[in-house]
Design a protein around this motif. Structure first.
Motif, PDB file in Angstrom:
ATOM      1  N   LEU A 128     -20.898 -43.648 -15.420  1.00  0.00           N
ATOM      2  CA  LEU A 128     -21.494 -42.459 -14.850  1.00  0.00           C
ATOM      3  C   LEU A 128     -20.880 -42.346 -13.470  1.00  0.00           C
ATOM      4  N   VAL A 129     -20.136 -43.674 -12.795  1.00  0.00           N
ATOM      5  CA  VAL A 129     -19.657 -43.322 -11.732  1.00  0.00           C
ATOM      6  C   VAL A 129     -18.139 -42.655 -11.867  1.00  0.00           C
ATOM      7  N   LEU A 130     -17.496 -42.843 -12.993  1.00  0.00           N
ATOM      8  CA  LEU A 130     -16.212 -42.152 -13.144  1.00  0.00           C
ATOM      9  C   LEU A 130     -16.082 -40.667 -12.961  1.00  0.00           C
ATOM     10  N   PRO A 131     -17.243 -39.935 -13.542  1.00  0.00           N
ATOM     11  CA  PRO A 131     -17.230 -38.558 -13.400  1.00  0.00           C
ATOM     12  C   PRO A 131     -17.285 -38.030 -11.946  1.00  0.00           C
ATOM     13  N   PHE A 132     -17.855 -38.912 -11.110  1.00  0.00           N
ATOM     14  CA  PHE A 132     -17.762 -38.598  -9.529  1.00  0.00           C
ATOM     15  C   PHE A 132     -16.397 -38.692  -8.900  1.00  0.00           C
ATOM     16  N   THR A 133     -15.820 -40.015  -9.510  1.00  0.00           N
ATOM     17  CA  THR A 133     -14.684 -40.510  -8.773  1.00  0.00           C
ATOM     18  C   THR A 133     -13.394 -39.897  -9.387  1.00  0.00           C
ATOM     19  N   PHE A 134     -13.350 -39.640 -10.823  1.00  0.00           N
ATOM     20  CA  PHE A 134     -12.414 -39.163 -11.611  1.00  0.00           C
ATOM     21  C   PHE A 134     -12.673 -38.334 -12.584  1.00  0.00           C
ATOM     22  N   PRO A 135     -13.058 -36.908 -12.342  1.00  0.00           N
ATOM     23  CA  PRO A 135     -13.635 -35.854 -13.295  1.00  0.00           C
ATOM     24  C   PRO A 135     -12.403 -35.702 -14.059  1.00  0.00           C
ATOM     25  N   LEU A 136     -12.706 -35.613 -15.176  1.00  0.00           N
ATOM     26  CA  LEU A 136     -11.413 -35.232 -16.298  1.00  0.00           C
ATOM     27  C   LEU A 136     -11.774 -34.083 -17.333  1.00  0.00           C
ATOM     28  N   ALA A 137     -11.102 -33.120 -17.412  1.00  0.00           N
ATOM     29  CA  ALA A 137     -11.457 -31.928 -18.516  1.00  0.00           C
ATOM     30  C   ALA A 137     -10.691 -32.594 -19.738  1.00  0.00           C
ATOM     31  N   PRO A 138     -11.506 -32.402 -20.817  1.00  0.00           N
ATOM     32  CA  PRO A 138     -11.128 -32.874 -22.119  1.00  0.00           C
ATOM     33  C   PRO A 138      -9.816 -32.234 -22.687  1.00  0.00           C
ATOM     34  N   PRO A 139      -9.018 -32.750 -23.721  1.00  0.00           N
ATOM     35  CA  PRO A 139      -7.856 -32.198 -24.120  1.00  0.00           C
ATOM     36  C   PRO A 139      -8.147 -30.685 -24.773  1.00  0.00           C
ATOM     37  N   ARG A 140      -9.355 -30.675 -25.212  1.00  0.00           N
ATOM     38  CA  ARG A 140      -9.448 -29.299 -26.015  1.00  0.00           C
ATOM     39  C   ARG A 140      -9.221 -28.272 -25.009  1.00  0.00           C
ATOM     40  N   LEU A 141      -9.773 -28.490 -23.607  1.00  0.00           N
ATOM     41  CA  LEU A 141      -9.784 -27.439 -22.670  1.00  0.00           C
ATOM     42  C   LEU A 141      -8.335 -27.352 -21.892  1.00  0.00           C
ATOM     43  N   LEU A 142      -7.386 -28.119 -22.220  1.00  0.00           N
ATOM     44  CA  LEU A 142      -6.030 -28.384 -21.619  1.00  0.00           C
ATOM     45  C   LEU A 142      -4.968 -27.661 -22.345  1.00  0.00           C
ATOM     46  N   THR A 143      -4.233 -26.504 -21.521  1.00  0.00           N
ATOM     47  CA  THR A 143      -3.215 -25.616 -22.025  1.00  0.00           C
ATOM     48  C   THR A 143      -2.049 -26.747 -22.497  1.00  0.00           C
ATOM     49  N   GLY A 144      -1.221 -26.026 -23.398  1.00  0.00           N
ATOM     50  CA  GLY A 144       0.146 -26.565 -23.533  1.00  0.00           C
ATOM     51  C   GLY A 144       0.212 -27.852 -24.407  1.00  0.00           C
ATOM     52  N   THR A 145      -0.997 -28.107 -24.978  1.00  0.00           N
ATOM     53  CA  THR A 145      -0.741 -29.808 -25.697  1.00  0.00           C
ATOM     54  C   THR A 145      -0.563 -29.359 -26.927  1.00  0.00           C
ATOM     55  N   GLY A 146      -0.823 -27.993 -27.695  1.00  0.00           N
ATOM     56  CA  GLY A 146      -0.890 -27.769 -28.906  1.00  0.00           C
ATOM     57  C   GLY A 146      -2.177 -28.319 -29.700  1.00  0.00           C
ATOM     58  N   LEU A 147      -2.987 -28.714 -29.002  1.00  0.00           N
ATOM     59  CA  LEU A 147      -4.316 -28.988 -29.522  1.00  0.00           C
ATOM     60  C   LEU A 147      -5.194 -27.876 -29.625  1.00  0.00           C
ATOM     61  N   VAL A 148      -6.098 -27.766 -30.672  1.00  0.00           N
ATOM     62  CA  VAL A 148      -7.182 -26.945 -30.834  1.00  0.00           C
ATOM     63  C   VAL A 148      -8.617 -27.352 -30.591  1.00  0.00           C
ATOM     64  N   ASP A 149      -9.287 -26.483 -30.132  1.00  0.00           N
ATOM     65  CA  ASP A 149     -10.948 -26.827 -29.808  1.00  0.00           C
ATOM     66  C   ASP A 149     -11.443 -26.574 -31.124  1.00  0.00           C
ATOM     67  N   THR A 150     -11.477 -27.619 -32.156  1.00  0.00           N
ATOM     68  CA  THR A 150     -11.990 -27.452 -33.388  1.00  0.00           C
ATOM     69  C   THR A 150     -13.225 -27.195 -33.209  1.00  0.00           C
ATOM     70  N   ALA A 151     -14.320 -27.670 -32.501  1.00  0.00           N
ATOM     71  CA  ALA A 151     -15.720 -27.192 -32.541  1.00  0.00           C
ATOM     72  C   ALA A 151     -15.781 -25.662 -32.289  1.00  0.00           C
ATOM     73  N   ARG A 152     -14.986 -25.196 -31.314  1.00  0.00           N
ATOM     74  CA  ARG A 152     -15.350 -23.514 -31.248  1.00  0.00           C
ATOM     75  C   ARG A 152     -14.735 -22.801 -32.300  1.00  0.00           C
ATOM     76  N   VAL A 153     -13.676 -23.396 -32.910  1.00  0.00           N
ATOM     77  CA  VAL A 153     -12.899 -22.571 -33.960  1.00  0.00           C
ATOM     78  C   VAL A 153     -13.721 -22.594 -35.300  1.00  0.00           C
TER      79      VAL A 153
END
Length: 266
Positions: A128-153
């Protein structure tokens, strides 16, 4: 003349420990799950930083030549059924499997239950410490990777749009407690049981790893960091030793086989 046979042996918990009080343990485990949910929610915000960190993680993985997440997702996208099964596994297995693991240990292996609960508490609190010190967007929200948000689709999805999702922090991808808890479940059951098939419990974290990466909910690095955290917790919190005792004696100490005297008479 009768042959003298060896007494039967059985696996027991070390020194036959008593189970911890049920109400106290219920509150502790419920508190662990609550801390997991609320702690990640408290770390909301820092959206811009979360996306910048996501780019850094993505490029770091390519620099050190980790497998490409799109390779795993491509395998899932060969058919709607497989990707929906992966989404369902991600959405429904994580909490129930961990809870069932703790309940079984509490009922059948009390000493191992206390150990596993402590390890999970340490890993969850540290994570639980890391989200405060190193917030990170998951790959499904990252553009330009070619990945699909499978749960949404394809569904089912446990997340709404990040801007309106008030029940979870979607920018707390690091580390993956989905994988950390799954790995602890396998390690805990391997340590607490004696079946020759117990290494098969490692299939659970393996499937979990493929699911979290293939659905683009986590990077490989999220699982690597979770594994490192779990390793540190296991290094400081050692499991109790199972002992083999002579059936009916309940000594709690390893037994010494008695010699068979084929020609002895009474």
């Amino acid at each position: 003349m009768n042959a003298r046979t060896e007494p039967a042996e059985a696996d027991t918990e070390p020194d036959a420990p008593a189970r911890p009080p049920l109400i106290r343990e219920f509150l502790l485990v419920a508190g662990l799950f609550l801390v997991y949910k609320l702690g990640r929610q408290l770390a909301t915000g820092h959206t811009g930083e979360a996306y910048r960190n996501a780019r850094r993680v993505w490029h770091l993985e390519r620099t050190v030549h980790l497998p490409h997440e799109t390779a795993v997702q491509s395998a899932l996208l060969h058919g709607d059924t497989l990707v929906r099964l992966a989404n369902t596994y991600y959405a429904t297995v994580h909490f129930p499997a961990t809870l069932a693991f703790l309940v079984w240990l509490y009922l059948r292996r009390p000493a191992h239950y206390v150990w596993a609960r402590r390890v999970l508490a340490v890993v969850t609190t540290a994570a639980l410490v890391l989200p405060f010190t190193f917030p990170l967007a998951p790959p499904r929200l990252l553009t330009g990777t070619g990945l699909v948000d499978t749960a949404r689709v394809y569904g089912p999805s446990v997340y709404g749009p990040p801007s309106s999702d008030h029940l979870s922090n979607q920018f707390a991808a690091m580390p993956s407690l989905h994988f950390g808890w799954a790995l602890m479940l396998a390690i805990g059951l391997i340590a607490a049981t004696r079946s020759r098939w117990r290494p098969l419990w490692l299939l659970h974290p393996l499937v979990t790893l493929l699911v979290i990466v293939g659905t683009a909910n986590h990077y490989w690095l999220d699982a690597i960091v979770a594994t490192a955290m779990l390793g540190l917790a296991l290094a400081s919190l050692h499991p109790p030793r199972r002992t083999t005792t002579t059936a009916g004696r309940g000594t709690g100490r390893p037994s010494t086989p008695e010699p068979v005297l084929a020609g002895a008479s009474r």
